[in-house]
Design an enzyme around this catalytic site. Structure first.
Site, PDB file in Angstrom:
ATOM      1  N   ARG A  68      47.551  -1.280 -25.138  1.00  0.00           N
ATOM      2  CA  ARG A  68      47.742   0.089 -26.367  1.00  0.00           C
ATOM      3  C   ARG A  68      47.474  -0.985 -28.089  1.00  0.00           C
ATOM      4  O   ARG A  68      46.711   0.053 -28.588  1.00  0.00           O
ATOM      5  CB  ARG A  68      49.080   0.418 -26.232  1.00  0.00           C
ATOM      6  CG  ARG A  68      49.669   1.320 -27.380  1.00  0.00           C
ATOM      7  CD  ARG A  68      50.970   2.144 -27.355  1.00  0.00           C
ATOM      8  NE  ARG A  68      51.061   2.885 -25.801  1.00  0.00           N
ATOM      9  CZ  ARG A  68      51.959   2.555 -24.538  1.00  0.00           C
ATOM     10  NH1 ARG A  68      52.893   1.701 -25.550  1.00  0.00           N
ATOM     11  NH2 ARG A  68      52.164   3.338 -23.979  1.00  0.00           N
ATOM     12  N   HIS A  72      45.015   1.449 -30.753  1.00  0.00           N
ATOM     13  CA  HIS A  72      45.651   1.124 -32.028  1.00  0.00           C
ATOM     14  C   HIS A  72      44.519   0.743 -33.389  1.00  0.00           C
ATOM     15  O   HIS A  72      45.219   0.901 -34.319  1.00  0.00           O
ATOM     16  CB  HIS A  72      47.179   1.240 -31.744  1.00  0.00           C
ATOM     17  CG  HIS A  72      47.978   2.188 -31.248  1.00  0.00           C
ATOM     18  ND1 HIS A  72      48.937   2.337 -31.600  1.00  0.00           N
ATOM     19  CD2 HIS A  72      47.515   3.066 -30.022  1.00  0.00           C
ATOM     20  CE1 HIS A  72      49.509   3.699 -30.729  1.00  0.00           C
ATOM     21  NE2 HIS A  72      48.345   3.914 -30.154  1.00  0.00           N
ATOM     22  N   ASP A  73      44.100  -0.840 -32.402  1.00  0.00           N
ATOM     23  CA  ASP A  73      44.198  -1.635 -33.567  1.00  0.00           C
ATOM     24  C   ASP A  73      42.216  -1.048 -33.396  1.00  0.00           C
ATOM     25  O   ASP A  73      42.164  -0.886 -34.781  1.00  0.00           O
ATOM     26  CB  ASP A  73      44.113  -2.457 -33.874  1.00  0.00           C
ATOM     27  CG  ASP A  73      42.800  -4.102 -34.550  1.00  0.00           C
ATOM     28  OD1 ASP A  73      43.382  -3.828 -35.339  1.00  0.00           O
ATOM     29  OD2 ASP A  73      42.267  -4.345 -34.140  1.00  0.00           O
ATOM     30  N   GLY A  78      38.186  -0.079 -37.537  1.00  0.00           N
ATOM     31  CA  GLY A  78      37.929  -0.694 -36.073  1.00  0.00           C
ATOM     32  C   GLY A  78      38.742  -2.085 -35.745  1.00  0.00           C
ATOM     33  O   GLY A  78      39.397  -1.814 -35.634  1.00  0.00           O
ATOM     34  N   ASP A  80      39.621  -5.681 -35.567  1.00  0.00           N
ATOM     35  CA  ASP A  80      39.680  -6.281 -37.354  1.00  0.00           C
ATOM     36  C   ASP A  80      41.182  -6.591 -36.758  1.00  0.00           C
ATOM     37  O   ASP A  80      41.708  -7.561 -37.927  1.00  0.00           O
ATOM     38  CB  ASP A  80      38.730  -5.612 -38.020  1.00  0.00           C
ATOM     39  CG  ASP A  80      40.241  -4.554 -38.503  1.00  0.00           C
ATOM     40  OD1 ASP A  80      41.122  -4.055 -38.114  1.00  0.00           O
ATOM     41  OD2 ASP A  80      39.761  -4.094 -39.621  1.00  0.00           O
ATOM     42  N   SER A  82      43.684  -5.646 -37.845  1.00  0.00           N
ATOM     43  CA  SER A  82      44.355  -4.855 -39.057  1.00  0.00           C
ATOM     44  C   SER A  82      46.397  -4.461 -38.063  1.00  0.00           C
ATOM     45  O   SER A  82      46.803  -4.215 -38.959  1.00  0.00           O
ATOM     46  CB  SER A  82      43.469  -3.952 -39.881  1.00  0.00           C
ATOM     47  OG  SER A  82      43.566  -2.331 -38.749  1.00  0.00           O
ATOM     48  N   GLU A  94      50.351  -1.584 -41.064  1.00  0.00           N
ATOM     49  CA  GLU A  94      50.269  -0.299 -40.462  1.00  0.00           C
ATOM     50  C   GLU A  94      51.199  -0.139 -38.896  1.00  0.00           C
ATOM     51  O   GLU A  94      51.445   0.789 -38.058  1.00  0.00           O
ATOM     52  CB  GLU A  94      48.391  -0.638 -39.804  1.00  0.00           C
ATOM     53  CG  GLU A  94      47.795  -0.455 -40.205  1.00  0.00           C
ATOM     54  CD  GLU A  94      46.537  -0.300 -39.546  1.00  0.00           C
ATOM     55  OE1 GLU A  94      46.594  -1.017 -38.548  1.00  0.00           O
ATOM     56  OE2 GLU A  94      45.008  -1.058 -39.886  1.00  0.00           O
ATOM     57  N   ASN A 100      52.914   3.457 -35.000  1.00  0.00           N
ATOM     58  CA  ASN A 100      52.809   2.875 -33.606  1.00  0.00           C
ATOM     59  C   ASN A 100      54.268   1.944 -33.748  1.00  0.00           C
ATOM     60  O   ASN A 100      54.777   1.416 -33.413  1.00  0.00           O
ATOM     61  CB  ASN A 100      52.462   1.182 -35.461  1.00  0.00           C
ATOM     62  CG  ASN A 100      50.497   1.278 -34.807  1.00  0.00           C
ATOM     63  OD1 ASN A 100      50.006   1.038 -33.667  1.00  0.00           O
ATOM     64  ND2 ASN A 100      49.984   0.971 -35.861  1.00  0.00           N
ATOM     65  N   PRO A 169      44.859   9.396 -32.110  1.00  0.00           N
ATOM     66  CA  PRO A 169      45.425  10.173 -31.598  1.00  0.00           C
ATOM     67  C   PRO A 169      46.917  10.024 -31.203  1.00  0.00           C
ATOM     68  O   PRO A 169      47.306   9.180 -30.742  1.00  0.00           O
ATOM     69  CB  PRO A 169      44.490  10.142 -29.919  1.00  0.00           C
ATOM     70  CG  PRO A 169      43.293   9.515 -30.345  1.00  0.00           C
ATOM     71  CD  PRO A 169      44.142   8.219 -31.145  1.00  0.00           C
ATOM     72  N   HIS A 199      47.239   4.852 -19.198  1.00  0.00           N
ATOM     73  CA  HIS A 199      48.920   5.310 -19.381  1.00  0.00           C
ATOM     74  C   HIS A 199      48.656   5.461 -17.497  1.00  0.00           C
ATOM     75  O   HIS A 199      49.748   6.077 -17.360  1.00  0.00           O
ATOM     76  CB  HIS A 199      48.834   7.284 -19.311  1.00  0.00           C
ATOM     77  CG  HIS A 199      48.560   7.144 -21.194  1.00  0.00           C
ATOM     78  ND1 HIS A 199      49.275   8.635 -21.850  1.00  0.00           N
ATOM     79  CD2 HIS A 199      48.693   6.450 -22.135  1.00  0.00           C
ATOM     80  CE1 HIS A 199      48.733   7.667 -23.056  1.00  0.00           C
ATOM     81  NE2 HIS A 199      49.054   6.686 -22.999  1.00  0.00           N
ATOM     82  N   THR A 254      53.574   4.996  -9.998  1.00  0.00           N
ATOM     83  CA  THR A 254      52.954   3.567  -9.173  1.00  0.00           C
ATOM     84  C   THR A 254      53.079   2.950 -10.845  1.00  0.00           C
ATOM     85  O   THR A 254      51.811   2.718 -11.412  1.00  0.00           O
ATOM     86  CB  THR A 254      52.092   2.843  -8.505  1.00  0.00           C
ATOM     87  OG1 THR A 254      51.469   4.147  -9.348  1.00  0.00           O
ATOM     88  CG2 THR A 254      51.980   3.792  -6.796  1.00  0.00           C
ATOM     89  N   ASP A 259      46.492   1.991 -11.156  1.00  0.00           N
ATOM     90  CA  ASP A 259      44.627   2.879 -10.190  1.00  0.00           C
ATOM     91  C   ASP A 259      44.709   4.194 -10.827  1.00  0.00           C
ATOM     92  O   ASP A 259      44.979   4.168 -11.724  1.00  0.00           O
ATOM     93  CB  ASP A 259      46.757   2.547  -8.885  1.00  0.00           C
ATOM     94  CG  ASP A 259      47.723   3.458  -9.178  1.00  0.00           C
ATOM     95  OD1 ASP A 259      47.959   4.294  -9.978  1.00  0.00           O
ATOM     96  OD2 ASP A 259      48.537   3.524  -8.425  1.00  0.00           O
TER      97      ASP A 259
END
Length: 333
Positions: A68, A72-73, A78, A80, A82, A94, A100, A169, A199, A254, A259
């Site tokens: 994740r 999120h980065d 991009g 990077d 950050s 951030e 976050n 998102p 997920h 699971t 999977d």
């Protein structure tokens, strides 16, 4: 004879010079190579894998967290690094953004990886590359697919709190909004459905899906796209008020195994987040992909690496851009 020999030598040298390009990927920022650290830090991949393995063995949830944080980065400025920057006199982190604050974690693991790498090969491996490698290793360690990670990213000297708040998102975003956010990063609906499949591991907090249980439409009614027996189970640990930080598995079947049960859950109306369930309720194209992945694990495992590599190529800093941070939490002085 001399001309032929000269031609052969020149041709051979040219082929050797171009060889790296055959195993690289051109991005907006430059080339990324799978063997970028082969000479400068040959043990880099081994070191990252070792630290990630220890962290996941200690806490299974950490695998999902590391995937994740890479996601999120990449979705902000991009890929990077950050997201790793802490607050400072010049940086607004951030980490404090809405997406976050409650879900980005694993920063201590990244610190451990960086410390080990700095000891082995100082000022060589970027924090942005650490995130990309750790995400791949997290997939493999939980039974998911592997892939050759393209490397050569450099680290940003800035962060974007507004970008983090607006570009990532969110659990309650509509399907069109989520798809738009993907498209703005050069990703398509296949990437959206495929990457959502991560997920299949990890957990989410009550505050991220409570609205589905009690007030999805704004008039006190629950979300009827959620299986109601499943909803009753969730309400026991996620009351209408309180319990914001209570954790629930994103895949209740699971929860620690990578999977395709995540997709099977969606077809049974048992996706935990609204952003999960809309993949089958708001788009025929995404629903078709969900069905295919639910039926065929191999198909999902084939596409997941492709989408992860594609995401990892979102406007990286390369060449002389950015820097190689000595400490992932702050820019070099």
């Amino acid at each position: 004879m001399a001309k032929s020999m000269t031609f052969l030598i020149v041709t051979t040298l040219l082929a050797l010079a171009l060889a790296p390009l055959c195993f690289s990927h051109k991005t907006d920022g430059g080339y990324l190579y799978p063997h970028y650290y082969e000479r400068s830090c040959p043990k880099a991949l081994e070191i990252v894998k070792s630290v990630v393995a220890k962290a996941v063995a200690k806490e299974a949830r950490m695998a999902a967290s590391l995937i994740r944080v890479h996601f999120h980065d990449c979705f902000v400025k991009g890929c990077d690094g950050s997201i790793l920057l802490d607050n400072s006199s010049t940086i607004i982190s951030e980490k404090g953004s809405n997406p976050n604050r409650n879900s980005a974690r694993g920063f201590n693991v990244v610190d451990d990886i960086k410390t080990a790498l700095e000891k082995e090969c100082p000022h060589t491996v970027s924090c942005a590359d650490i995130l990309a490698i750790a995400a791949r290793d997290s997939s493999v360690l939980t039974g998911g697919p592997s892939w050759e990670v393209l490397l050569g990213r450099r680290d940003s000297r800035s962060a974007s709190l507004s970008g983090s708040n607006n570009n990532i998102p969110a659990p309650n975003n509509t399907f069109p909004t989520i798809l738009t956010k993907f498209k703005l990063k050069g990703l398509d609906i296949v990437d959206l459905v495929t990457l959502s499949g991560s997920h299949t591991i990890g957990k989410s907090r009550c505050t991220s899906f409570r609205q589905r249980l009690y007030n999805q439409s704004g008039n006190g009614q629950p979300d009827f796209t959620l299986d109601q027996s499943y909803a009753r189970q969730l309400r026991k640990g996620c009351p209408q008020s309180g319990g914001d930080q209570n954790l629930f598995p994103l895949d209740f079947v699971t929860p620690t195994k990578f999977d395709n049960n995540y997709f099977k859950n969606l077809l049974a109306s048992k996706g935990l987040l609204n952003s999960d369930q809309v993949l089958v309720t708001k788009s025929e194209r995404s629903m078709e992909l969900v069905k295919k992945y639910a039926e065929n694990t191999e198909l999902f495992f084939q596409q997941f690496p492709k989408s992860m590599i594609k995401m990892g190529n979102i406007t990286p800093l390369t060449g002389s851009k950015g820097e190689i941070r000595k400490n992932c939490r702050k820019v070099n002085s």
